[in-house]
Scaffold this motif. Structure first.
Motif, PDB file in Angstrom:
ATOM      1  N   THR A   1       0.828  -1.204   0.000  1.00  0.00           N
ATOM      2  CA  THR A   1       0.000   0.000   0.000  1.00  0.00           C
ATOM      3  C   THR A   1       0.865   1.258   0.000  1.00  0.00           C
ATOM      4  OG1 THR A   1      -1.745  -1.160   1.192  1.00  0.00           O
ATOM      5  CG2 THR A   1      -1.803   1.245   1.244  1.00  0.00           C
ATOM      6  N   VAL A   2       1.864   1.301   0.862  1.00  0.00           N
ATOM      7  CA  VAL A   2       2.738   2.474   0.947  1.00  0.00           C
ATOM      8  C   VAL A   2       3.517   2.659  -0.350  1.00  0.00           C
ATOM      9  CG1 VAL A   2       4.757   3.424   2.126  1.00  0.00           C
ATOM     10  CG2 VAL A   2       2.902   2.421   3.456  1.00  0.00           C
ATOM     11  N   LEU A   3       4.044   1.580  -0.905  1.00  0.00           N
ATOM     12  CA  LEU A   3       4.785   1.690  -2.161  1.00  0.00           C
ATOM     13  C   LEU A   3       3.887   2.168  -3.303  1.00  0.00           C
ATOM     14  CD1 LEU A   3       7.086  -1.454  -2.019  1.00  0.00           C
ATOM     15  CD2 LEU A   3       7.738   0.939  -1.757  1.00  0.00           C
TER      16      LEU A   3
ATOM     17  N   VAL B   1       2.326   6.550  -7.070  1.00  0.00           N
ATOM     18  CA  VAL B   1       1.304   7.466  -7.574  1.00  0.00           C
ATOM     19  C   VAL B   1       1.725   8.910  -7.321  1.00  0.00           C
ATOM     20  CG1 VAL B   1      -1.063   8.262  -7.185  1.00  0.00           C
ATOM     21  CG2 VAL B   1      -0.582   5.827  -7.394  1.00  0.00           C
ATOM     22  N   LEU B   2       2.273   9.190  -6.157  1.00  0.00           N
ATOM     23  CA  LEU B   2       2.716  10.546  -5.834  1.00  0.00           C
ATOM     24  C   LEU B   2       3.838  10.996  -6.759  1.00  0.00           C
ATOM     25  CD1 LEU B   2       2.587  12.978  -3.912  1.00  0.00           C
ATOM     26  CD2 LEU B   2       4.284  11.818  -2.494  1.00  0.00           C
ATOM     27  N   VAL B   3       4.807  10.117  -7.007  1.00  0.00           N
ATOM     28  CA  VAL B   3       5.931  10.470  -7.883  1.00  0.00           C
ATOM     29  C   VAL B   3       5.436  10.716  -9.305  1.00  0.00           C
ATOM     30  CG1 VAL B   3       8.009   9.543  -8.956  1.00  0.00           C
ATOM     31  CG2 VAL B   3       7.702   9.351  -6.505  1.00  0.00           C
TER      32      VAL B   3
ATOM     33  N   ALA C   1       2.473  11.713 -10.230  1.00  0.00           N
ATOM     34  CA  ALA C   1       1.693  12.947 -10.252  1.00  0.00           C
ATOM     35  C   ALA C   1       2.609  14.168 -10.235  1.00  0.00           C
ATOM     36  CB  ALA C   1       0.734  12.986  -9.063  1.00  0.00           C
ATOM     37  N   ARG C   2       3.715  14.091  -9.529  1.00  0.00           N
ATOM     38  CA  ARG C   2       4.626  15.229  -9.455  1.00  0.00           C
ATOM     39  C   ARG C   2       5.450  15.382 -10.728  1.00  0.00           C
ATOM     40  NH1 ARG C   2       7.645  16.211  -4.020  1.00  0.00           N
ATOM     41  NH2 ARG C   2       7.702  18.244  -4.998  1.00  0.00           N
ATOM     42  N   ARG C   3       5.646  14.302 -11.470  1.00  0.00           N
ATOM     43  CA  ARG C   3       6.430  14.366 -12.707  1.00  0.00           C
ATOM     44  C   ARG C   3       5.635  14.944 -13.865  1.00  0.00           C
ATOM     45  NH1 ARG C   3       9.827   8.797 -13.370  1.00  0.00           N
ATOM     46  NH2 ARG C   3      11.249   9.138 -11.642  1.00  0.00           N
ATOM     47  N   ARG C   4       4.316  14.865 -13.809  1.00  0.00           N
ATOM     48  CA  ARG C   4       3.474  15.311 -14.919  1.00  0.00           C
ATOM     49  C   ARG C   4       3.609  16.835 -15.074  1.00  0.00           C
ATOM     50  NH1 ARG C   4      -2.797  13.681 -15.422  1.00  0.00           N
ATOM     51  NH2 ARG C   4      -2.216  12.474 -17.220  1.00  0.00           N
ATOM     52  N   PRO C   5       3.934  17.297 -16.267  1.00  0.00           N
ATOM     53  CA  PRO C   5       4.084  18.742 -16.487  1.00  0.00           C
ATOM     54  C   PRO C   5       2.753  19.471 -16.283  1.00  0.00           C
ATOM     55  CG  PRO C   5       4.805  17.490 -18.408  1.00  0.00           C
ATOM     56  CD  PRO C   5       4.205  16.522 -17.442  1.00  0.00           C
TER      57      PRO C   5
END
Length: 56
Positions: free
Chosen positions: A20-22, A27-29, A31-35
């Protein structure tokens, strides 16, 4: 409850928590990479599609 069953359940719970944590981190990484422009285009596309559907 048999001690081995209890140990097995704790082990399975630890695996589930780790997965779950991974998953959340991935998902967070992503979302942050999307321009920012790509997000705006995606929102605009959805808005245009919704307006077209209402007009039809």
């Amino acid at each position: 409850m048999h001690p081995l069953v209890a140990i097995g359940l704790v082990f399975l719970a630890a695996i589930a928590w780790t997965v779950t944590v991974l998953t959340m981190l991935v998902v967070l990484v992503k979302a942050r990479r999307r321009p920012p422009g790509e997000v705006a285009r995606a929102v605009h596309t959805v808005e245009v599609r919704n307006v077209d559907e209402r007009a039809a």
